[in-house]
Design an enzyme around this catalytic site. Sequence first.
Site, short mmCIF file in Angstrom:
data_model
loop_
_atom_site.label_atom_id
_atom_site.label_comp_id
_atom_site.label_asym_id
_atom_site.label_seq_id
_atom_site.Cartn_x
_atom_site.Cartn_y
_atom_site.Cartn_z
N ASP A 1 -49.34 -69.15 47.22
CA ASP A 1 -50.60 -68.44 46.99
C ASP A 1 -50.59 -67.60 45.72
O ASP A 1 -51.62 -67.13 45.28
CB ASP A 1 -50.85 -67.47 48.15
CG ASP A 1 -51.52 -68.13 49.32
OD1 ASP A 1 -52.24 -69.11 49.10
OD2 ASP A 1 -51.31 -67.66 50.45
C1 GLC Z 1 -50.46 -62.30 49.02
C2 GLC Z 1 -49.02 -62.52 49.42
C3 GLC Z 1 -48.77 -63.93 49.81
C4 GLC Z 1 -49.77 -64.35 50.84
C5 GLC Z 1 -51.18 -64.09 50.36
C6 GLC Z 1 -52.16 -64.44 51.45
O1 GLC Z 1 -50.75 -62.99 47.88
O2 GLC Z 1 -48.15 -62.16 48.39
O3 GLC Z 1 -47.46 -64.07 50.33
O4 GLC Z 1 -49.62 -65.70 51.10
O5 GLC Z 1 -51.34 -62.75 50.01
O6 GLC Z 1 -53.47 -64.22 51.09
C1 GLC Z 2 -47.63 -66.63 52.98
C2 GLC Z 2 -48.85 -67.39 53.41
C3 GLC Z 2 -48.71 -68.86 53.15
C4 GLC Z 2 -48.24 -69.11 51.77
C5 GLC Z 2 -46.99 -68.32 51.43
C6 GLC Z 2 -46.57 -68.47 50.00
O1 GLC Z 2 -46.59 -66.90 53.85
O2 GLC Z 2 -49.14 -67.19 54.77
O3 GLC Z 2 -49.93 -69.49 53.38
O4 GLC Z 2 -48.01 -70.47 51.64
O5 GLC Z 2 -47.21 -66.96 51.69
O6 GLC Z 2 -47.45 -67.87 49.13
#
Ligand code: GLC
Ligand code: GLC
Length: 827
Positions: A484
């Site tokens: 993300d």
């Molecule tokens: C933030 C976190 C990431 C997560 C995302 C969800 O970017 O760092 O880990 O997956 O939020 O929206």
């Molecule tokens: C968090 C989110 C997941 C994402 C990950 C890496 O665990 O839940 O959707 O893939 O962060 O950003």
Amino acid sequence: MKFGYFDDANREYVITTPRTPYPWINYLGTQGFFSLISNTAGGYSFYKDARLRRITRYRYNNVPIDMGGRYFYINDNGIIWNPGWSPVKTELDEYECRHGMGYTKITGKKNGIKAQVTFFVPQDFDGEVQQVVLTNEGSFENTFSLFSFAEWCLWDAQDDSNNFQRNFSTGRVEVDGSVLYHKTEYRDRRNHFAFYSVNDTIDGYDTDRDSFIGLYNGFNNPEAVLADKATNSFADGWAPIASHFKKITLKPGESKTLVFVLGYVEMPVDQKFEADGKTINKVKAKAMIEKYDTPEKFEAGMKELKAYWDKLLGIFTVTTPDDKVDRMVNIWNQYQCMVTFNLSRSASYFESGIGRGMGFRDSNQDVLGFVHQIPDRAKERIIDIASTQFPDGGCYHQYSPLTKKGNADIGGDFSDDPLWLILSVSAYIKETGDWSILDVMTPYDNDMSVAQPMLEHLKVSFYRIVNNLGPHGLPLAMRADWNDCINLSCFSDTPGESFQTYTNPKFAAEGGYSKIAESVMVAALFTYAGPNYVEILKHLGKDDEAAKAQEEIDKMKKNIMESAWDGDWFFREYDANGEKMGSKECEEGQIFIEPQGFAIMSDVGKDQGTDLKTLAAIDERLNTKFGLVLNNPAYTKYYIQYGEISTYPGGYKENAGIFTHNNAWIICAAAYAGQGDQAFKYYSEIAPAFTEETSDIHKTEPYVYGQMIGGKDAGADIGQTGKNFGQGKNSWLTGTAAWNMVAISQYILGVQPDFDGLKVDPSIPHDGDGFTATRKFRGATYNITIKNPNHVCKGVASMEVDGAKVDGCIIPYTEGKTEYNVVVTLG
Ligand code: GLC
Ligand code: GLC
């Protein structure tokens, strides 16, 4: 250092000091009513939706930590203490917390009085039941006071924590004997209320927080408890609470058992009130209270709960040479998978319960971990998820568990999302052999008028990737892929803009994201997930379509080798400027974990030795004693073209943190490539039972995975290298649970459901002599023995099923047969 120990026979983790390095929690409830409970009885309860139906109040990020819970106070002639130590924090003579499967038992002892409190949410019951057993272990008769305590949340947890101009005037209660009711907003638009009861007469109560605690006191020294007397306060506005007060006299050796119920009730609109039109109709509440109003009924409920977990955990069990592996596989990893099924990413001690709904990718991946335990509910879940897809294969990134509708605020265009649906549907079919899921008419964007069979959803998922390729024939990265925090179209320079949803004006005309930025990770995931779609088509006799899809997979593999192989590993992306990310040519972030595992498992460039080269590079550049970091070197400055990833200090989260979720992909890949020693090394670096010994460093619960562990680069840029290396965060609700369950059970131990039956193909440390496993699968029990006389990592030399030799490593399925005895010899 350890703060407790595993009691495997009882399936419990036993915490022996209340001063754990972080609150160590457990979850109660599996259906509608849920509670979080820490080892000092902190936490909260909610019904179905942690935001909209919050029942008790919790204070996140509070000082001191973990404030808000269900507390029992004992005033023993001026000495005030809690069985769980907090919040009074009087030193106890004895303390123990046992977190078990769906229950928690906390025992405290002080000056000869022992208090044991067991908390659980019974099956088919919308409430938390608490049994308090008080025993006088001293040699004199003693009279002391017991106070219970719960603070009501005014239902909407978000509103509760910010709309004070209204909320301080809405709180409403009712008191009826020993039952304290929370009926805030019940008069008008809510058809639900909560109550807190005890199965005995009481000597007083409080329902108003300021009367019980006192405006300038805290949970640690409530005025009523100090005064040893309830005030019989009646809340009207401000902060409603529920506290029972009872005087108890015990002779030496004598015990007193009380059963409390913290319940939630929904009423039909026309039956909400008694005849007077304002008193709560208590018929349902009374029935609930009666259900658990004796210790015998309490025990019966606990027994039922145990039977439920016996069944779920009896589906797959192993006996390996390593008891840490056994306790992960047989107990805690499977338990955590069920918790992610129930909670997704909504409520933990790191997720506030008011943020995220169900994630499309998260929930599909979770299915991989629990499908064998609850296949029917997995099927429902898959259909719910697929119903939020669009006809072009794109999907809402999140949906609400209450409405099941896609969340328009977050929107779609996360490039990896559709591929996880192919994997979850395949996992369901492999587990159950139930191909009929492909025929289920499943809507797009929840619109039944445009519903199509699930098979069509798989097709649009597959072609969503094929139809959205960039200049190198690799999938467009869009807003983000699995990571993300790699946001190649954001170019954000304004605080507060969401990296996931902000659209930079320069891409507005192109539909919101760059048509140049490409994801190698999605390319590799496509070559890993895609073959499942091909096999499904072949099974259905759709050979032409299968061949066409296979061509796309082959083309993708070629494109990856032509444009994304960096010589020793696969690189990560082409950014929106067409530059490589995750390549040797980069100054920082030269190698990333995410594409590697999927590329290895789909044999991309295998004839050129890409698998072993990549695994060697991973071992050299990403591995640490606490797991594999996500990328290396960490980013030490903000790269506007990469987005959120470079906003994290190095060593944390997606910027070179140890992201345990994708460690599993490498564990799987190493096992797949025959490197059983390497696979097990990575597995044991992060598996909670193995980190128990370093709980002082790891901080979070030693019985469940967290999302992230501080990486080797943590603090490097500020002269604090090593300080937070190995420190866990974001425990419980993470895709790590599912993927590590897959890694250990299917790839390392090699018991893998396949379309045609159960496959057994382990990839284990060479020094192991073998292991045994029992697997319930498609109505039969498989007793499996693995022998490893020649001490290899991988390779099935022979398989015998009920004494007869069998070719290959799939156990032939015989209709109606209920038991298979399987012996596999490696060599
Ligand atoms: C933030 C976190 C990431 C997560 C995302 C969800 O970017 O760092 O880990 O997956 O939020 O929206
Ligand atoms: C968090 C989110 C997941 C994402 C990950 C890496 O665990 O839940 O959707 O893939 O962060 O950003």
